[in-house]
Design an enzyme around this catalytic site. Structure first.
Site, PDB file in Angstrom:
ATOM      1  N   GLU A 256       1.131  -1.056   0.294  1.00 31.66           N
ATOM      2  CA  GLU A 256       0.467   0.268  -0.308  1.00 31.66           C
ATOM      3  C   GLU A 256       0.854   1.446   0.159  1.00 31.66           C
ATOM      4  O   GLU A 256       1.635   1.748   0.801  1.00 31.66           O
ATOM      5  CB  GLU A 256      -0.865   0.033   1.139  1.00 31.66           C
ATOM      6  N   CYS A 295      -1.710   8.604   3.704  1.00 29.86           N
ATOM      7  CA  CYS A 295      -1.405   7.949   2.368  1.00 29.86           C
ATOM      8  C   CYS A 295      -2.824   8.264   1.500  1.00 29.86           C
ATOM      9  O   CYS A 295      -2.622   8.076   0.127  1.00 29.86           O
ATOM     10  CB  CYS A 295      -1.635   7.085   2.075  1.00 29.86           C
TER      11      CYS A 295
END
Length: 674
Positions: A256, A295
């Site tokens: 990720e 993120c």
């Protein structure tokens, strides 16, 4: 100064050779040290595989779910101590709630889903049985079982608690031990959380270990039953996934990564609409939460050409109200970046973006910090850029300043907005603020393939929506391309990342024995008393009751029709029913058949059956006309404990007509006392 230790092979080990200093994000003073190059990584892996794994696999999914819930409740009672530590990461109280409360909440969700959606067993059944032979004596189905290795979790600095717990919860629920490696900059918060979990005594030995500092050569010793889950930069992900040993042994690697997430103001969301105001609020929140160190933060802002000036003005007004300062102060709305190094990186990336876009808000050389020294701490202001020609630009689509930095860019029409979205080459999330369903569909069809999540919000959903940047445990988190090509969370989907899917083939009895769920065609136990008279603990899989027959009369059909009001022509008009390709003439109502079926198998006296809670997978297979008869076969398919008083029994119910043809089939759910 804090000594951030590692927990390896059942022992706490202090920092040692190779330890790194960790500074406060607020003051710049060194507050901790972490790292020990002398860790015996092979001993850690062996401890996980030989101690932790077997202990976890002895537990059922429900046992592990209960364990997760108990751990989450234990952490919830002690979260204030984690808050206090987290202030030195630069995070505010609201940031703590995203990280710490969010991580604990994620554990609670997986605990709940484990109890509700997984069996109280050791094998997870993935889909129904498949009949592979003509007579039904050779069957197949897919099952999932825990990997017999260890999961290595490599986490980013921005969420020292959530980042750990969102990976740990599905891993432990799957039955796999974990070695957690947090980013060094915030590892002191993770270490405190790990200490709490271990001190609780709720986890089996070997289920959880911690590396504070570098992993050394641990990845070189991973094997085919192991897995790696990474969160961080694309460059680091590429370096890790290129490890020859990981490739040689086909070690699972989920990544990720950072991405250029975007938010689109729908063409219908003009100034003055609820959607316009919502858009500005969401962008401001995503720019400043965790000082933009998320993120999922919004890096690119797509706005209709005619709305650019209004958005810049409205967003600038909101950003101007963002108080920057010591995160412990109640008035502070944005704290510091995690470190001086991170501050340098953000300013360097902002300068690259500034070569293609005009900065319209936020001057890193002239801003105010309340209650702290902005030169000693890692403080920056929110910075908003405007790129007038996003088609010709490159840096705004490939450069992420991992801080409170975002760029507004105009779009001509919806296809142009979709093209700009996809220039990110793969993102974790894009948000679209619109009240127009056609806009939402067009963006979905044009851009879903480039995104792990599409978040739509408008006046209807805004009161409940969790926000652009909030990955939820129920939904997948990850994305294609630059976002890493991985996937986390997503409810039970996240658990499957740590299990092996295997196709099993054999007789119905073999499949029943493996999956602890009776497969039609398997042995039926018919020598017991009526199953409704036997307790949850007494009844066995395959226990079957075969009812006597009952004839269906025309009077039954007409009485049911008039009593219920269901006078559909197939039940009441012979000629019209015959003209229908599905019916030979007037037929019985499906729900009449279900009602008569219950009358054929129900044991009326008080007993262990407490309640009928529903039915699943109902299918009507053949019509039943007046003069036909039906009988019922009722078999115990599956048993699931629910609480200390009762459990759920799933019954396989088949209705046959007088020719032994299947007229209907379904699964009945009852709650039965122990």
């Amino acid at each position: 100064m804090l000594d951030v230790q590692s927990f390896a092979a059942g022992q706490w080990l202090p920092s040692g050779a190779g330890a790194r200093n960790i500074a406060s994000a607020i003051t710049g003073d060194v507050i901790a040290q972490a790292g020990n190059d002398a860790l015996d990584v092979q001993a850690m892996l062996g401890h996980a595989r030989e101690v932790g794994g077997p202990a976890l696999r002895k537990l059922t999914f429900h046992d592990r779910a209960k364990m997760l819930k108990a751990v989450a409740l234990y952490l919830m009672e002690r979260k204030q101590a984690l808050y206090e530590l987290s202030y030195d990461t630069g995070a505010t109280l609201s940031d703590h709630k995203i990280d710490i409360d969010g991580g604990i909440g994620t554990m609670m969700v997986f605990a709940s889903k484990g109890r509700r959606e997984m069996p109280d067993a050791h094998v997870y059944l993935d889909g129904p049985p498949e009949q592979l032979g003509r007579a039904g004596d050779f069957m197949g189905r897919h099952i999932c079982t825990p990997l017999q290795g260890v999961a290595v979790h490599i986490n980013a600095f921005n969420f020292p608690v959530w980042g750990m717990l969102e990976k740990l919860a599905p891993t432990l629920l799957a039955g796999v031990p974990a070695i957690v490696k947090p980013a060094t900059a915030t590892s002191y918060v993770t270490e405190a959380c790990v200490r709490m979990m271990l001190e609780s005594g709720l986890l089996p030995k070997g289920a959880l270990q911690l590396v504070s500092g570098g992993l050394g050569d641990m990845l070189d010793h991973l094997e085919c039953q192991d897995a790696v889950a990474f969160t961080g930069s694309a460059d680091t992900a590429l370096m890790l996934r290129s490890n020859p040993k990981l490739m040689q042994h086909s070690v699972r690697f989920a990544s990720e990564q950072d991405s250029l997430n975007a938010s689109v103001l729908g063409p219908d969301a003009v100034a003055g609409t609820p959607e316009f105001d919502l858009f500005v609020k969401e962008v401001q929140r995503e720019m400043t939460a965790k000082a933009g160190q998320k993120c999922t933060a919004i890096r690119r802002i797509m706005v209709p050409e005619a709305q650019v000036d209004a958005v810049i003005a409205a967003l600038g007004e909101r950003l101007a109200k963002t108080t920057i300062g010591d995160p412990r102060a109640e008035a502070t709305r944005m704290g510091a970046l995690v470190s001086a190094g991170q501050k340098r990186d953000v300013l360097e990336k902002a300068a690259l973006i500034g070569a293609e876009a005009e900065r319209v808000f936020g001057n890193p050389d002239d801003f105010t910090v309340a209650g702290a020294d902005k030169d000693k701490g890692a403080f920056v202001p929110p910075m908003l850029f405007h790129c007038a020609d996003p088609d010709a630009a490159q840096r705004v689509h490939d450069t992420e300043a991992f801080g409170p930095v975002s760029t507004i860019m105009p779009y001509r029409d919806l296809p142009h907005a979709i093209d700009l979205l996809n220039k990110g080459k793969g993102s974790l999330v894009a948000s679209i603020i619109t009240n127009d369903g056609d806009v939402a569909r067009e963006v979905t069809m044009g851009s879903a393939a480039f995104h792990g999540r599409l978040y739509f919000n408008n006046r209807t959903s805004m009161s409940e929506a969790t926000g652009h940047g909030a990955p939820l445990p129920h939904m997948v988190h990850g994305g294609p391309g630059r976002a890493g090509g991985g996937e986390e969370l997503g409810g039970i989907r996240g658990v499957m990342h740590y299990m092996q899917r295997t196709a099993i083939q054999g007789s119905p009895d073999i499949l029943t024995s493996i999956g602890k769920q009776w497969v039609p065609g398997g042995t039926e136990i018919t020598d017991q008393a009526h199953p409704f008279t036997r307790t949850f603990n007494q009844i066995k899989l395959g226990e079957t009751f075969n009812s006597p027959s009952r004839e269906i009369t025309l009077e039954d059909i007409e009485t049911f029709a008039h009593f219920t009001g269901d006078t559909f022509y197939a039940h009441m008009d012979e000629d019209a029913a015959k003209a229908n390709p599905f019916f030979p003439g007037r037929v019985a109502h499906g729900y009449l058949l279900l009602s008569f079926a219950a009358g054929l198998f129900v044991q009326p006296d008080p007993g262990p059956v407490l309640a009928n809670t529903g039915l699943d997978n109902l299918r009507f297979m053949a019509p039943v006309a007046a003069g036909d008869s039906i009988r019922v076969r009722l078999s115990v398919k599956h048993k699931t404990p629910r609480n200390e008083e009762y459990g759920e029994v799933r019954w396989h119910v088949t209705l046959y007509n007088q020719n032994d043809e299947v007229a209907a089939e379904y699964e009945l759910l009852t709650m039965n006392a122990y």
